[in-house]
Design an enzyme around this catalytic site. Structure first.
Site, PDB file in Angstrom:
ATOM      1  N   VAL A 137       0.830  -1.204   0.000  1.00  0.00           N
ATOM      2  CA  VAL A 137       0.000   0.000   0.000  1.00  0.00           C
ATOM      3  C   VAL A 137       0.865   1.255   0.000  1.00  0.00           C
ATOM      4  O   VAL A 137       0.580   2.218  -0.719  1.00  0.00           O
ATOM      5  CB  VAL A 137      -0.971  -0.009   1.204  1.00  0.00           C
ATOM      6  N   TYR A 138       1.929   1.258   0.782  1.00  0.00           N
ATOM      7  CA  TYR A 138       2.839   2.411   0.797  1.00  0.00           C
ATOM      8  C   TYR A 138       3.393   2.669  -0.597  1.00  0.00           C
ATOM      9  O   TYR A 138       3.364   3.799  -1.101  1.00  0.00           O
ATOM     10  CB  TYR A 138       3.979   2.173   1.785  1.00  0.00           C
ATOM     11  N   SER A 139       3.910   1.636  -1.237  1.00  0.00           N
ATOM     12  CA  SER A 139       4.485   1.767  -2.569  1.00  0.00           C
ATOM     13  C   SER A 139       3.441   2.264  -3.571  1.00  0.00           C
ATOM     14  O   SER A 139       3.722   3.139  -4.401  1.00  0.00           O
ATOM     15  CB  SER A 139       5.056   0.420  -3.020  1.00  0.00           C
ATOM     16  N   THR A 190       0.704   4.048  -2.964  1.00  0.00           N
ATOM     17  CA  THR A 190       0.335   5.451  -2.730  1.00  0.00           C
ATOM     18  C   THR A 190       1.408   6.393  -3.257  1.00  0.00           C
ATOM     19  O   THR A 190       1.104   7.497  -3.724  1.00  0.00           O
ATOM     20  CB  THR A 190       0.096   5.741  -1.240  1.00  0.00           C
ATOM     21  N   LYS A 191       2.658   5.975  -3.207  1.00  0.00           N
ATOM     22  CA  LYS A 191       3.734   6.810  -3.746  1.00  0.00           C
ATOM     23  C   LYS A 191       3.694   6.840  -5.272  1.00  0.00           C
ATOM     24  O   LYS A 191       4.074   7.838  -5.893  1.00  0.00           O
ATOM     25  CB  LYS A 191       5.087   6.330  -3.232  1.00  0.00           C
TER      26      LYS A 191
END
Length: 263
Positions: free
Chosen positions: A153-155, A157-158
Site C-alpha cells: 500500500v505504501y508503494s 500510494t507513492k
C-alpha cells in the site's frame, strides 16, 4: 509564504529550515502543537527576520470540515510554494494481510499519503492561477517506481503521487505553475527507522537543501545526486535482482527494530 506539510520531523522540518535560511516566510502544518511551537521557535531563533505561522492538522483523523478550515487559513496568505511532504508508512515490512494494525493502519497510510497532496493542491491552485505563478512540490518515493514486496500500500500510494504530479504538469504547463515530484531513496529519518547517514543515505538536512536546488531544473527527480545515480542504474537491473535487494532491505529494517527492542 512557503507551506510545508509534515513540517516538524525529518525531511519536512529540514525543508522548513532551509526555506527559512533562504529568507522565505514559512507556514508549518503538522499534527502536534508542541512540536509546531518548538519548530517555529527554532526557526525564529536562527532567522528572526522572517514570519512563521502554523496550523495543527492530524491527517489520519482529518474530516471534510477540517480540510475546509485548513484551506481557509492557507488562502488568507499568498502561497508561493506548497511542499506536500506529509507521509506515512508501515512500522515494519509485511505482507498485506499481516500488516501491524490491520485495516486501521492501511486506512491511515492511504489517507495520509493521498488525500492531503490532492486536496491541498486543489485548494491552493486557484490563487496560484490568479497570479500565474506558483510552485508545487510533491514528495513521493522511489518506492513508487519499484514493486516492493511487503510495502504494497505504501508503494502504491507513492506511485499515485508520481502519476498525479505528472498529470498536473500537463494541465498547468502554460499557467506559470511549476509542479515537481521528488522521489528519494533512503534518507536518514525516523520513518525508515535508521538514524545512520551515509553517502547513499543522506541526513534530512542535506537532502532538503539539495532537493530545493532542483526546483525549476527538473520536473521529476530523486532530489539528491547519489540517489539519482542509483535510480538510473536500477533501470538496467533485472527485477529478480531488485526483489533480492528489497528482501535484504526488509531484513535489515527488521533487524534494526529488534536491536532497538533489546536495548
Amino acid at each position: 509564504m512557503k507551506v510545508v506539510t509534515g513540517a516538524t520531523d525529518g525531511i519536512g522540518r529540514s525543508y522548513a529550515l532551509d526555506l527559512a535560511r533562504r529568507g522565505f516566510n514559512i507556514f508549518l502544518i503538522s499534527r502536534t502543537k508542541s512540536k509546531l511551537v518548538k519548530t517555529k521557535k527554532q526557526i525564529l531563533n536562527k532567522y528572526s527576520d522572517i514570519e512563521v505561522r502554523y496550523a495543527i492538522c492530524d491527517f489520519t483523523r482529518v474530516s471534510y470540515e477540517d480540510y475546509k478550515r485548513l484551506l481557509h487559513s492557507l488562502n488568507e496568505v499568498d502561497i508561493g510554494i506548497l511542499i506536500n511532504n506529509v507521509g506515512m508508512c508501515f512500522d515494519n515490512p509485511e505482507v498485506l494481510h499481516r500488516v501491524e494494525g490491520g485495516i486501521d493502519t492501511l486506512t491511515n497510510v492511504i489517507n495520509v499519503n493521498i488525500l492531503p497532496v490532492t486536496l491541498l493542491t486543489a485548494g491552493i491552485l486557484p490563487q496560484m492561477m490568479a497570479r500565474k505563478s506558483g510552485i508545487i512540490v510533491n514528495i513521493g518515493s522511489a518506492a513508487g517506481s519499484i514493486h516492493m514486496a511487503k510495502w504494497s500500500v505504501y508503494s502504491a500510494t507513492k506511485k499515485y503521487i508520481e502519476w498525479f504530479t505528472s498529470i498536473l504538469q500537463k494541465e498547468y504547463e502554460n499557467e506559470g505553475i511549476i509542479c515537481q515530484t521528488i522521489t528519494p531513496l533512503l534518507v536518514s529519518t525516523n520513518m525508515i527507522k535508521n538514524p545512520l547517514s551515509s553517502i547513499f543515505c543522506p541526513n534530512s538536512d542535506s537532502f532538503a537543501k539539495s532537493s530545493l536546488n532542483t526546483i525549476g531544473n527538473s520536473s521529476s527527480t530523486t532530489g539528491y545526486i547519489t540517489h539519482q545515480i542509483q535510480f538510473e542504474l536500477i533501470k538496467f537491473v533485472p527485477e529478480i535482482i531488485i526483489d533480492l535487494f528489497v528482501k535484504n532491505l526488509n531484513n535489515q529494517l527488521l533487524d534494526y527494530q529488534l536491536d532497538k527492542k533489546r536495548v
